[in-house]
Design an enzyme around this catalytic site. Structure first.
Site, PDB file in Angstrom:
ATOM      1  N   GLU A 133       0.803  -1.237   0.000  1.00 13.67           N
ATOM      2  CA  GLU A 133       0.000   0.000   0.000  1.00 13.67           C
ATOM      3  C   GLU A 133       0.830   1.279   0.000  1.00 13.67           C
ATOM      4  O   GLU A 133       0.596   2.193  -0.796  1.00 13.67           O
ATOM      5  CB  GLU A 133      -0.939   0.030   1.229  1.00 13.67           C
ATOM      6  CG  GLU A 133      -2.200  -0.793   1.078  1.00 13.67           C
ATOM      7  CD  GLU A 133      -2.030  -2.211   1.582  1.00 13.67           C
ATOM      8  OE1 GLU A 133      -0.868  -2.680   1.677  1.00 13.67           O
ATOM      9  OE2 GLU A 133      -3.045  -2.858   1.867  1.00 13.67           O
TER      10      GLU A 133
HETATM   11  N1  COA Z   1      -6.925  -4.248  -8.334  1.00 13.15           N
HETATM   12  C1  COA Z   1      -7.374  -4.310  -9.595  1.00 13.15           C
HETATM   13  N2  COA Z   1      -6.894  -5.158 -10.516  1.00 13.15           N
HETATM   14  C2  COA Z   1      -5.915  -5.973 -10.142  1.00 13.15           C
HETATM   15  C3  COA Z   1      -5.383  -5.957  -8.847  1.00 13.15           C
HETATM   16  C4  COA Z   1      -5.925  -5.058  -7.915  1.00 13.15           C
HETATM   17  N3  COA Z   1      -5.497  -4.974  -6.661  1.00 13.15           N
HETATM   18  N4  COA Z   1      -4.410  -6.894  -8.767  1.00 13.15           N
HETATM   19  C5  COA Z   1      -4.347  -7.471  -9.982  1.00 13.15           C
HETATM   20  N5  COA Z   1      -5.245  -6.910 -10.810  1.00 13.15           N
HETATM   21  C6  COA Z   1      -5.476  -7.230 -12.214  1.00 13.15           C
HETATM   22  C7  COA Z   1      -4.279  -6.843 -13.071  1.00 13.15           C
HETATM   23  O1  COA Z   1      -4.336  -5.462 -13.427  1.00 13.15           O
HETATM   24  C8  COA Z   1      -4.446  -7.765 -14.240  1.00 13.15           C
HETATM   25  O2  COA Z   1      -5.444  -7.215 -15.079  1.00 13.15           O
HETATM   26  P1  COA Z   1      -5.270  -7.313 -16.709  1.00 13.15           P
HETATM   27  O3  COA Z   1      -5.349  -8.793 -16.991  1.00 13.15           O
HETATM   28  O4  COA Z   1      -6.460  -6.538 -17.199  1.00 13.15           O
HETATM   29  O5  COA Z   1      -3.932  -6.693 -17.011  1.00 13.15           O
HETATM   30  C9  COA Z   1      -5.041  -9.036 -13.609  1.00 13.15           C
HETATM   31  O6  COA Z   1      -5.590  -8.644 -12.364  1.00 13.15           O
HETATM   32  C10 COA Z   1      -4.002 -10.108 -13.356  1.00 13.15           C
HETATM   33  O7  COA Z   1      -2.941  -9.513 -12.644  1.00 13.15           O
HETATM   34  P2  COA Z   1      -1.399  -9.787 -13.028  1.00 13.15           P
HETATM   35  O8  COA Z   1      -0.585  -8.734 -12.345  1.00 13.15           O
HETATM   36  O9  COA Z   1      -1.249  -9.958 -14.488  1.00 13.15           O
HETATM   37  O10 COA Z   1      -1.223 -11.227 -12.312  1.00 13.15           O
HETATM   38  P3  COA Z   1       0.091 -11.892 -11.692  1.00 13.15           P
HETATM   39  O11 COA Z   1      -0.326 -13.267 -11.329  1.00 13.15           O
HETATM   40  O12 COA Z   1       1.256 -11.687 -12.593  1.00 13.15           O
HETATM   41  O13 COA Z   1       0.387 -11.054 -10.340  1.00 13.15           O
HETATM   42  C11 COA Z   1      -0.203 -10.003  -8.258  1.00 13.15           C
HETATM   43  C12 COA Z   1      -0.517 -11.140  -9.279  1.00 13.15           C
HETATM   44  C13 COA Z   1      -1.297 -10.087  -7.195  1.00 13.15           C
HETATM   45  C14 COA Z   1       1.195 -10.231  -7.649  1.00 13.15           C
HETATM   46  C15 COA Z   1      -0.211  -8.619  -8.999  1.00 13.15           C
HETATM   47  O14 COA Z   1      -1.419  -8.545  -9.772  1.00 13.15           O
HETATM   48  C16 COA Z   1      -0.176  -7.404  -8.104  1.00 13.15           C
HETATM   49  O15 COA Z   1       0.884  -7.017  -7.615  1.00 13.15           O
HETATM   50  N6  COA Z   1      -1.360  -6.752  -7.910  1.00 13.15           N
HETATM   51  C17 COA Z   1      -1.445  -5.497  -7.174  1.00 13.15           C
HETATM   52  C18 COA Z   1      -1.565  -5.727  -5.723  1.00 13.15           C
HETATM   53  C19 COA Z   1      -1.610  -4.434  -4.948  1.00 13.15           C
HETATM   54  O16 COA Z   1      -0.818  -3.528  -5.116  1.00 13.15           O
HETATM   55  N7  COA Z   1      -2.590  -4.383  -4.019  1.00 13.15           N
HETATM   56  C20 COA Z   1      -2.714  -3.292  -3.101  1.00 13.15           C
HETATM   57  C21 COA Z   1      -3.583  -2.243  -3.621  1.00 13.15           C
HETATM   58  S1  COA Z   1      -3.444  -0.775  -2.636  1.00 13.15           S
END
Ligand code: COA
Length: 262
Positions: A133
């Site tokens: 965050e």
């Molecule tokens: N909110 C909205 N969308 C999200 C999300 C979130 N917190 N986390 C992932 N997604 C979406 C991605 O944008 C992606 O969308 P797309 O297919 O349209 O590009 C999809 O979910 C898959 O995510 P991706 O990053 O490609 O998957 P991954 O398996 O490589 O990685 C995570 C998974 C969870 C490690 C990575 O998605 C991530 O770091 N997410 C953000 C987490 C975050 O910062 N949460 C705190 C919010 S304050």
């Protein structure tokens, strides 16, 4: 009979309610919709007389935290009791029945907080936890209350400030995880454990133990809910825009503005 909401599944396995986040394409990010559906599933679990609850998730990740599209839409500034994740987390903490998280893959941000709000955590070997965050200009408001009780305040601040990953071995050693099992066994283990706990203890003693354990911790839930608005809007806008635009954040202007004030 299983009940399917749009992004959440509910089923009874014997006396145990299993609530499954089911939006794997978005890594089960906590959208307004998922939060309200988990609340509805909790209500269903009470009417189904579930004796304990398991929270699980489908797909490669347990939960990627708050849905960033909803955050950008001003979720933190206009909270609604039906969809506020902090109120869902509070509800789980105050839930009289034991709640067990079954975690695989990433439990990030609100996903980590969701696991902290559960009483016990069964994790797959793939499980990892992090609080990204602050690096996105927001704060893990529920984590600030719950994490330090488990890991201590120094480690809590380190995890919150750095956003670094905690894998399953460190998770066990820091008390974030109770048991590690193979991915395919994680939900079964959580359900079996829940059955074991409710078979050995009556409901009044279990719920009193849980209630007083948390009462001794003395969480300030009003502070939890309000604290998200303490971060300047421009900072979280930059952090969240950078995520959706798939670019690095640029927080340098905020540091320079601070230096100019002094
Ligand atoms: N909110 C909205 N969308 C999200 C999300 C979130 N917190 N986390 C992932 N997604 C979406 C991605 O944008 C992606 O969308 P797309 O297919 O349209 O590009 C999809 O979910 C898959 O995510 P991706 O990053 O490609 O998957 P991954 O398996 O490589 O990685 C995570 C998974 C969870 C490690 C990575 O998605 C991530 O770091 N997410 C953000 C987490 C975050 O910062 N949460 C705190 C919010 S304050």
């Amino acid at each position: 009979m299983p009940t399917n909401f749009s992004k959440v599944l509910f089923e009874m396995r014997g006396d145990i309610a299993v609530i499954t986040l089911n939006d794997p394409d978005r890594r089960n990010a906590l959208s307004r919709q998922i939060v309200s559906e988990v609340s509805s599933a909790l209500e269903l679990s009470a009417s189904a007389a579930a004796r304990a609850i398991v929270i699980a998730a489908n797909g490669p990740a347990f939960c990627a935290g708050a849905n960033i599209d909803d955050l950008k839409d001003g979720w933190m500034e206009r909270t609604d009791p039906l969809t506020d994740p902090a109120l869902l987390f509070r509800r789980l903490v105050e839930e009289p029945r034991v709640v067990i998280a079954a975690v695989q893959g990433a439990a990030l941000g609100g996903g980590f907080e969701l696991s902290l709000s559960c009483d016990l955590v069964v994790a797959a070997e793939s499980a990892w936890f992090a609080l990204p965050e602050v690096s996105r200009g927001v704060i893990p408001n529920t984590g600030l209350a719950l994490l330090q009780r488990i890991v201590g305040s120094r480690v809590a601040l380190e995890l919150i400030a750095s956003g670094r990953r905690v894998g399953n071995e460190e998770g066990v050693s820091r008390g974030l995880i109770n048991a590690v099992v193979a991915r395919e066994a994680v939900v079964d283990k959580a359900v079996a454990w829940a059955h074991e706990l409710v078979a050995k203890a009556p409901p009044g003693a279990l719920s009193a133990a849980k209630r007083h354990l948390h009462a001794h911790a003395g969480y300030d839930w009003t502070r939890v809910q309000q604290s998200v608005t303490d971060v300047p809007r421009a900072e979280w806008q930059e952090g969240l825009d950078a995520f959706t635009e798939k670019r690095d954040t640029d927080f340098e202007p905020f540091w320079r503005a601070l230096a100019n004030q002094s």
